[in-house]
Design a protein around this motif. Structure first.
Motif, PDB file in Angstrom:
ATOM      1  N   SER A 278     -10.635   7.480  -5.276  1.00 13.91           N
ATOM      2  CA  SER A 278     -11.869   7.265  -4.513  1.00 13.91           C
ATOM      3  C   SER A 278     -11.565   6.746  -3.107  1.00 13.91           C
ATOM      4  O   SER A 278     -10.515   6.147  -2.852  1.00 13.91           O
ATOM      5  CB  SER A 278     -12.756   6.249  -5.242  1.00 13.91           C
ATOM      6  N   LYS A 279     -12.518   6.962  -2.197  1.00 20.35           N
ATOM      7  CA  LYS A 279     -12.346   6.491  -0.822  1.00 20.35           C
ATOM      8  C   LYS A 279     -12.212   4.977  -0.766  1.00 20.35           C
ATOM      9  O   LYS A 279     -11.374   4.438  -0.028  1.00 20.35           O
ATOM     10  CB  LYS A 279     -13.537   6.932   0.032  1.00 20.35           C
ATOM     11  N   ASP A 280     -13.039   4.294  -1.526  1.00 18.45           N
ATOM     12  CA  ASP A 280     -12.990   2.832  -1.523  1.00 18.45           C
ATOM     13  C   ASP A 280     -11.621   2.331  -1.968  1.00 18.45           C
ATOM     14  O   ASP A 280     -11.074   1.382  -1.392  1.00 18.45           O
ATOM     15  CB  ASP A 280     -14.073   2.262  -2.448  1.00 18.45           C
ATOM     16  N   TYR A 281     -11.086   2.967  -2.984  1.00 20.48           N
ATOM     17  CA  TYR A 281      -9.782   2.543  -3.492  1.00 20.48           C
ATOM     18  C   TYR A 281      -8.698   2.788  -2.442  1.00 20.48           C
ATOM     19  O   TYR A 281      -7.804   1.956  -2.264  1.00 20.48           O
ATOM     20  CB  TYR A 281      -9.447   3.297  -4.780  1.00 20.48           C
ATOM     21  N   ILE A 282      -8.790   3.918  -1.761  1.00 16.91           N
ATOM     22  CA  ILE A 282      -7.812   4.236  -0.711  1.00 16.91           C
ATOM     23  C   ILE A 282      -7.821   3.156   0.366  1.00 16.91           C
ATOM     24  O   ILE A 282      -6.773   2.632   0.762  1.00 16.91           O
ATOM     25  CB  ILE A 282      -8.109   5.616  -0.092  1.00 16.91           C
ATOM     26  N   TRP A 283      -9.016   2.804   0.841  1.00 18.42           N
ATOM     27  CA  TRP A 283      -9.119   1.825   1.928  1.00 18.42           C
ATOM     28  C   TRP A 283      -8.698   0.428   1.478  1.00 18.42           C
ATOM     29  O   TRP A 283      -8.040  -0.308   2.222  1.00 18.42           O
ATOM     30  CB  TRP A 283     -10.556   1.776   2.465  1.00 18.42           C
ATOM     31  N   LYS A 284      -9.075   0.052   0.271  1.00 20.86           N
ATOM     32  CA  LYS A 284      -8.828  -1.318  -0.184  1.00 20.86           C
ATOM     33  C   LYS A 284      -7.418  -1.535  -0.736  1.00 20.86           C
ATOM     34  O   LYS A 284      -6.912  -2.661  -0.713  1.00 20.86           O
ATOM     35  CB  LYS A 284      -9.851  -1.697  -1.255  1.00 20.86           C
ATOM     36  N   ASN A 285      -6.787  -0.477  -1.239  1.00 17.93           N
ATOM     37  CA  ASN A 285      -5.508  -0.660  -1.932  1.00 17.93           C
ATOM     38  C   ASN A 285      -4.355   0.147  -1.342  1.00 17.93           C
ATOM     39  O   ASN A 285      -3.287  -0.410  -1.073  1.00 17.93           O
ATOM     40  CB  ASN A 285      -5.666  -0.291  -3.415  1.00 17.93           C
ATOM     41  N   VAL A 286      -4.574   1.436  -1.129  1.00 20.11           N
ATOM     42  CA  VAL A 286      -3.472   2.294  -0.681  1.00 20.11           C
ATOM     43  C   VAL A 286      -3.071   1.975   0.751  1.00 20.11           C
ATOM     44  O   VAL A 286      -1.884   1.792   1.057  1.00 20.11           O
ATOM     45  CB  VAL A 286      -3.858   3.781  -0.822  1.00 20.11           C
ATOM     46  N   PHE A 287      -4.049   1.897   1.663  1.00 22.95           N
ATOM     47  CA  PHE A 287      -3.736   1.638   3.067  1.00 22.95           C
ATOM     48  C   PHE A 287      -3.084   0.276   3.276  1.00 22.95           C
ATOM     49  O   PHE A 287      -2.340   0.071   4.233  1.00 22.95           O
ATOM     50  CB  PHE A 287      -5.007   1.719   3.916  1.00 22.95           C
ATOM     51  N   LYS A 288      -3.363  -0.655   2.389  1.00 25.18           N
ATOM     52  CA  LYS A 288      -2.855  -2.016   2.561  1.00 25.18           C
ATOM     53  C   LYS A 288      -1.558  -2.278   1.796  1.00 25.18           C
ATOM     54  O   LYS A 288      -1.051  -3.402   1.815  1.00 25.18           O
ATOM     55  CB  LYS A 288      -3.923  -3.015   2.112  1.00 25.18           C
ATOM     56  N   GLU A 289      -1.035  -1.265   1.127  1.00 21.99           N
ATOM     57  CA  GLU A 289       0.188  -1.453   0.342  1.00 21.99           C
ATOM     58  C   GLU A 289       1.408  -1.457   1.273  1.00 21.99           C
ATOM     59  O   GLU A 289       1.735  -0.445   1.893  1.00 21.99           O
ATOM     60  CB  GLU A 289       0.325  -0.345  -0.700  1.00 21.99           C
ATOM     61  N   PRO A 290       2.124  -2.582   1.376  1.00 20.20           N
ATOM     62  CA  PRO A 290       3.272  -2.686   2.297  1.00 20.20           C
ATOM     63  C   PRO A 290       4.364  -1.653   2.022  1.00 20.20           C
ATOM     64  O   PRO A 290       5.012  -1.175   2.959  1.00 20.20           O
ATOM     65  CB  PRO A 290       3.785  -4.112   2.051  1.00 20.20           C
ATOM     66  N   LEU A 291       4.587  -1.312   0.762  1.00 26.32           N
ATOM     67  CA  LEU A 291       5.645  -0.353   0.443  1.00 26.32           C
ATOM     68  C   LEU A 291       5.382   1.006   1.083  1.00 26.32           C
ATOM     69  O   LEU A 291       6.314   1.694   1.511  1.00 26.32           O
ATOM     70  CB  LEU A 291       5.769  -0.190  -1.078  1.00 26.32           C
ATOM     71  N   LEU A 292       4.118   1.400   1.166  1.00 27.38           N
ATOM     72  CA  LEU A 292       3.777   2.690   1.768  1.00 27.38           C
ATOM     73  C   LEU A 292       3.854   2.618   3.287  1.00 27.38           C
ATOM     74  O   LEU A 292       4.256   3.579   3.946  1.00 27.38           O
ATOM     75  CB  LEU A 292       2.377   3.120   1.329  1.00 27.38           C
ATOM     76  N   ILE A 293       3.472   1.489   3.833  1.00 21.25           N
ATOM     77  CA  ILE A 293       3.507   1.318   5.292  1.00 21.25           C
ATOM     78  C   ILE A 293       4.936   1.398   5.813  1.00 21.25           C
ATOM     79  O   ILE A 293       5.201   1.949   6.888  1.00 21.25           O
ATOM     80  CB  ILE A 293       2.871  -0.036   5.679  1.00 21.25           C
ATOM     81  N   ASP A 294       5.883   0.879   5.024  1.00 21.75           N
ATOM     82  CA  ASP A 294       7.283   0.836   5.458  1.00 21.75           C
ATOM     83  C   ASP A 294       8.052   2.118   5.137  1.00 21.75           C
ATOM     84  O   ASP A 294       9.252   2.198   5.417  1.00 21.75           O
ATOM     85  CB  ASP A 294       7.993  -0.349   4.792  1.00 21.75           C
ATOM     86  N   CYS A 295       7.395   3.097   4.549  1.00 20.08           N
ATOM     87  CA  CYS A 295       8.069   4.344   4.157  1.00 20.08           C
ATOM     88  C   CYS A 295       7.441   5.511   4.916  1.00 20.08           C
ATOM     89  O   CYS A 295       6.257   5.818   4.729  1.00 20.08           O
ATOM     90  CB  CYS A 295       7.942   4.552   2.645  1.00 20.08           C
ATOM     91  N   SER A 296       8.218   6.157   5.771  1.00 16.98           N
ATOM     92  CA  SER A 296       7.672   7.218   6.625  1.00 16.98           C
ATOM     93  C   SER A 296       7.141   8.397   5.814  1.00 16.98           C
ATOM     94  O   SER A 296       6.077   8.943   6.124  1.00 16.98           O
ATOM     95  CB  SER A 296       8.742   7.699   7.611  1.00 16.98           C
TER      96      SER A 296
END
Length: 359
Positions: free
Chosen positions: A237-255
């Motif tokens: 869901s969009k809400d889950y993406i914004w609240k959890n996926v975008f804020k996950e540090p592991l994803l931010i640090d992986c190109s």
């Protein structure tokens, strides 16, 4: 001239023959068991790494095991009266040797993890299959991952298939356990990439992947891109993406993982604009457990009374057509039909209508 009576060939008696076949070798096996138990006439001693010694007869062992047959006919051990067998537990070896003489074996939770590798090494297929049957009957959320690893290690194909299917059907119960965190990267990737998961939402898959990686971050973060490739983020869901996926540090640090996040944005943009053509790949493909029934849906059409609003669905498992929900409006030009949880959505030329039904 003396008269002699000649016996014709046809009247001569055939040479007498009588063949007797032993109906059972039970008595012989009983004698062998007794001799073996008393260590009488044994011609081979099998020593294991833990110092245990098991006695036997080469010819009997060779007749029951291709491993022993090769050992006692083709290798130097054929001339030895004591052989060391590595990587075997003496108690498991003793149980298997006893089985060769008695034809009976008792498999328990305590000995199965020793018997399976021993029977696999010695190529005693009956015992190996019995161990697999026992383990399959014991499958539960707390042991399924250990059984998967055991089956994979010892090439138990049927057990591996059934245990992986069990894991997929009980994923969330298994993933919450401690055993899940000890999975190898190879097994983790293979399981996460499966289409057969039965999960309430793809969010659970994502959370399990992150939890597994964080359990041993330094050694496992290298596998994150490979795992995220099989997480269907566009289906969350969009809400889950914004609240959890975008804020996950592991994803931010992986190109590479960032690319999967941007893919979610593009996917949601296309959905919001109601575009008919949406890019199709593994991450936009819903998981379809094998137990999910598949049907053929027939919608609308033209009858004697004009355009039809009726629908029907065909169930191939029972070879029957069943009436479905009626469409809200009559429209001859239906472009697309989508199954969304408990309702069907169909797209016409001008508007999108929804027809609700219970599956």
């Amino acid at each position: 001239m003396q008269n002699t009576k000649q016996i014709s060939e046809s009247s001569q008696c055939d040479q007498a023959k009588y063949e007797y076949k032993k109906s059972s070798y039970t008595e012989i096996y009983k004698v062998l068991q007794t001799l073996h138990q008393n260590k009488v006439l044994c011609d081979i001693k099998l020593e294991t790494d833990d110092g245990g010694v098991v006695f036997g007869y080469k010819v009997v062992l060779a007749s029951a095991s291709p491993y022993f047959l090769a050992m006692f006919t083709n290798f130097s051990e054929k001339n030895q009266d004591q052989v060391t067998i590595r990587q075997l537990d003496s108690s498991a070896l003793q149980i298997i040797i006893d089985f060769i003489y008695s034809g009976k074996i008792l498999i328990t939770e305590q000995n199965v993890q020793g018997l399976l590798p021993a029977s696999n090494l010695l190529q005693i297929q009956e015992v190996k299959e019995a161990c697999c049957d026992f383990l399959q009957a014991q499958l539960c959320p707390t042991n399924v991952l250990g059984i998967i690893a055991l089956a994979d290690l010892h090439s138990c194909t049927t057990l591996l298939t059934s245990s992986e299917l069990y894991f997929q059907q009980h994923f969330w119960d298994v993933a919450e356990g401690v055993e899940f965190l000890s999975l190898s990267s190879e097994i983790m990737v293979r399981l996460i990439s499966s289409d057969e998961f039965t999960v309430p939402s793809e969010e659970k898959i994502f959370e399990s992947v992150i939890r597994w990686v964080k359990h041993d971050l330094e050694s496992r973060k290298q596998f994150l891109p490979q795992l995220m490739e099989h997480v269907r983020l566009p289906l969350t869901s969009k809400d889950y993406i914004w609240k959890n996926v975008f804020k996950e540090p592991l994803l931010i640090d992986c190109s590479k993982c960032k690319g999967y996040v941007f893919e979610v944005l593009r996917f949601n943009l296309l959905k919001s604009e109601e575009l008919i053509t949406i890019p199709y790949d593994i991450r936009t493909k819903p998981r379809r457990p094998g137990s999910t029934p598949k049907v053929i849906l027939a919608v609308g059409g033209v009858g004697k009374k004009g355009i039809l609003v009726s629908t029907e669905w065909y169930d191939p498992t029972i070879n029957q057509w069943q009436p479905g929900p009626k469409m809200i409006t009559r429209n001859l030009f239906i472009f697309r039909i989508t199954s969304l949880e408990t309702h069907l959505q169909y797209v016409c030329l001008q508007k999108t209508f929804k027809s609700w039904c219970d599956k």
